[in-house]
Motif scaffolding. Structure first.
Motif, mmCIF file in Angstrom:
data_model
loop_
_atom_site.group_PDB
_atom_site.id
_atom_site.type_symbol
_atom_site.label_atom_id
_atom_site.label_comp_id
_atom_site.label_asym_id
_atom_site.label_seq_id
_atom_site.Cartn_x
_atom_site.Cartn_y
_atom_site.Cartn_z
ATOM 1 N N MET A 12 -3.915 3.648 -24.838
ATOM 2 C CA MET A 12 -3.600 4.140 -26.182
ATOM 3 C C MET A 12 -2.396 5.078 -26.146
ATOM 4 O O MET A 12 -1.498 4.979 -26.984
ATOM 5 N N ARG A 13 -2.367 5.976 -25.175
ATOM 6 C CA ARG A 13 -1.226 6.895 -25.042
ATOM 7 C C ARG A 13 0.072 6.106 -24.848
ATOM 8 O O ARG A 13 1.086 6.405 -25.463
ATOM 9 N N LEU A 14 0.018 5.101 -23.984
ATOM 10 C CA LEU A 14 1.216 4.301 -23.714
ATOM 11 C C LEU A 14 1.661 3.520 -24.943
ATOM 12 O O LEU A 14 2.868 3.404 -25.208
ATOM 13 N N MET A 15 0.707 2.991 -25.711
ATOM 14 C CA MET A 15 1.056 2.284 -26.955
ATOM 15 C C MET A 15 1.727 3.231 -27.938
ATOM 16 O O MET A 15 2.731 2.880 -28.567
ATOM 17 N N MET A 17 3.293 6.036 -27.233
ATOM 18 C CA MET A 17 4.592 6.442 -26.701
ATOM 19 C C MET A 17 5.630 5.338 -26.876
ATOM 20 O O MET A 17 6.780 5.617 -27.220
ATOM 21 N N ALA A 18 5.239 4.090 -26.667
ATOM 22 C CA ALA A 18 6.184 2.976 -26.829
ATOM 23 C C ALA A 18 6.617 2.850 -28.286
ATOM 24 O O ALA A 18 7.810 2.676 -28.580
ATOM 25 N N ALA A 19 5.664 2.939 -29.191
ATOM 26 C CA ALA A 19 6.002 2.854 -30.617
ATOM 27 C C ALA A 19 6.891 4.030 -31.022
ATOM 28 O O ALA A 19 7.881 3.852 -31.743
ATOM 29 N N ALA A 20 6.535 5.217 -30.567
ATOM 30 C CA ALA A 20 7.323 6.408 -30.905
ATOM 31 C C ALA A 20 8.728 6.309 -30.330
ATOM 32 O O ALA A 20 9.707 6.622 -31.016
ATOM 33 N N ARG A 21 8.844 5.845 -29.086
ATOM 34 C CA ARG A 21 10.164 5.727 -28.469
ATOM 35 C C ARG A 21 11.062 4.818 -29.306
ATOM 36 O O ARG A 21 12.212 5.144 -29.597
ATOM 37 N N THR A 22 10.535 3.681 -29.686
ATOM 38 C CA THR A 22 11.308 2.735 -30.489
ATOM 39 C C THR A 22 11.800 3.383 -31.775
ATOM 40 O O THR A 22 12.974 3.268 -32.149
ATOM 41 N N LEU A 23 10.923 4.087 -32.448
ATOM 42 C CA LEU A 23 11.297 4.732 -33.714
ATOM 43 C C LEU A 23 12.234 5.921 -33.505
ATOM 44 O O LEU A 23 13.184 6.110 -34.271
ATOM 45 N N PHE A 24 11.968 6.730 -32.470
ATOM 46 C CA PHE A 24 12.848 7.877 -32.205
ATOM 47 C C PHE A 24 14.267 7.412 -31.895
ATOM 48 O O PHE A 24 15.239 8.036 -32.319
ATOM 49 N N ALA A 33 8.340 9.610 -39.012
ATOM 50 C CA ALA A 33 7.105 10.263 -39.442
ATOM 51 C C ALA A 33 5.922 9.755 -38.614
ATOM 52 O O ALA A 33 5.915 8.608 -38.160
ATOM 53 N N THR A 34 4.927 10.609 -38.453
ATOM 54 C CA THR A 34 3.756 10.212 -37.667
ATOM 55 C C THR A 34 3.019 9.011 -38.253
ATOM 56 O O THR A 34 2.516 8.184 -37.478
ATOM 57 N N PRO A 35 2.936 8.842 -39.590
ATOM 58 C CA PRO A 35 2.284 7.628 -40.086
ATOM 59 C C PRO A 35 3.007 6.349 -39.634
ATOM 60 O O PRO A 35 2.360 5.340 -39.346
ATOM 61 N N GLU A 36 4.336 6.419 -39.550
ATOM 62 C CA GLU A 36 5.100 5.264 -39.066
ATOM 63 C C GLU A 36 4.774 4.951 -37.616
ATOM 64 O O GLU A 36 4.657 3.787 -37.232
ATOM 65 N N ILE A 37 4.674 5.999 -36.822
ATOM 66 C CA ILE A 37 4.364 5.811 -35.404
ATOM 67 C C ILE A 37 2.984 5.185 -35.254
ATOM 68 O O ILE A 37 2.810 4.215 -34.508
ATOM 69 N N ALA A 38 2.013 5.737 -35.958
ATOM 70 C CA ALA A 38 0.650 5.198 -35.886
ATOM 71 C C ALA A 38 0.622 3.743 -36.321
ATOM 72 O O ALA A 38 0.004 2.896 -35.666
ATOM 73 N N SER A 39 1.295 3.437 -37.399
ATOM 74 C CA SER A 39 1.337 2.066 -37.906
ATOM 75 C C SER A 39 1.984 1.131 -36.892
ATOM 76 O O SER A 39 1.480 0.028 -36.633
ATOM 77 N N ALA A 41 2.114 1.474 -33.755
ATOM 78 C CA ALA A 41 1.223 1.333 -32.596
ATOM 79 C C ALA A 41 -0.059 0.588 -32.950
ATOM 80 O O ALA A 41 -0.841 0.232 -32.072
ATOM 81 N N GLY A 42 -0.296 0.395 -34.252
ATOM 82 C CA GLY A 42 -1.503 -0.295 -34.690
ATOM 83 C C GLY A 42 -2.752 0.562 -34.609
ATOM 84 O O GLY A 42 -3.853 0.059 -34.377
ATOM 85 N N VAL A 43 -2.575 1.875 -34.829
ATOM 86 C CA VAL A 43 -3.708 2.807 -34.777
ATOM 87 C C VAL A 43 -3.662 3.716 -36.002
ATOM 88 O O VAL A 43 -2.709 3.686 -36.772
ATOM 89 N N THR A 44 -4.666 4.524 -36.149
ATOM 90 C CA THR A 44 -4.707 5.489 -37.250
ATOM 91 C C THR A 44 -3.974 6.773 -36.850
ATOM 92 O O THR A 44 -3.763 7.032 -35.659
ATOM 93 N N ARG A 45 -3.608 7.565 -37.856
ATOM 94 C CA ARG A 45 -3.015 8.876 -37.551
ATOM 95 C C ARG A 45 -3.994 9.738 -36.780
ATOM 96 O O ARG A 45 -3.593 10.534 -35.919
ATOM 97 N N GLY A 46 -5.269 9.579 -37.087
ATOM 98 C CA GLY A 46 -6.280 10.340 -36.344
ATOM 99 C C GLY A 46 -6.231 10.026 -34.860
ATOM 100 O O GLY A 46 -6.389 10.923 -34.021
#
Length: 192
Positions: A12-15, A17-24, A33-39, A41-46
């Motif tokens: 989950m951490r790696l997913m 981080m990969a999603a965040a890296r792409t967006l950053f 935004a964190t909702p974009e990262i969660a989306s 990565a296919g997970v919730t903001r929680g």
């Protein structure tokens, strides 16, 4: 085969981080935004906040992973070199190879210091690449009969030269010119 909780957590951490890296890289830290990262990565903001305290902590994890990969690239390129000068030059080539990964220069040299602060970036560098540079310089100093008192200063200056070179190369400068200049710097350090 069932994965352990530890394996699921790391996955989950790696997913994330990969999603965040792409967006950053694509949008920059401030515009992501964190909702974009969660989306992405296919997970919730929680779930994101379960693994990372906030966006800055996630960014720090992304930057640390990028720095780890750079350090690994340097070590792999320089580990089988027979003398200090060649090890430093091979390490420089390993650094430039690693920094050629799209987005890495932005993350490590532009956004990283601006968002995390220079001291945090220095701590990350110390953990991943600085030791290799200092070891190479120490060997070079020993071979040239130089006093080790200035080792930290030389490592800091040479590291800054590598970073400026990576930025210039990313902007379109000729890598071979910077490799030649780094060789001249190293040769200058080696002179008694």
């Amino acid at each position: 085969m069932r994965r352990t909780n530890k394996e699921r957590t790391e996955s989950m951490r790696l997913m994330l981080m990969a999603a965040a890296r792409t967006l950053f890289v694509a949008k920059g830290y401030a515009e992501t935004a964190t909702p974009e990262i969660a989306s992405a990565a296919g997970v919730t903001r929680g779930a994101l906040y379960h693994h990372f305290e906030d966006k800055k902590a996630l960014f720090a994890a992304v930057v640390a992973e990028e720095a780890r990969q750079v350090g690994a690239g340097i070590a792999a390129r320089s580990e089988n070199t027979s003398n200090a000068r060649d090890a430093l030059l091979d390490g420089a080539r390993g650094y430039f190879d690693a920094m050629a990964v799209p987005g890495r220069t932005r993350l490590l040299l532009l956004d990283g210091p601006a968002i995390l602060g220079l001291r945090s970036l220095q701590d990350i560098d110390r953990e991943h690449a600085e030791g290799t540079l200092k070891a190479g310089l120490s060997d070079l100093f020993a071979a040239g009969g130089k006093d080790l008192a200035l080792l930290d200063v030389f490592a800091h200056l040479l590291s800054a030269a590598f970073d400026r070179a990576a930025l210039a190369i990313e902007a379109g400068a000729q890598r071979k010119d910077y490799e030649s200049a780094i060789a001249a710097l190293i040769d200058g350090i080696a002179v008694k």
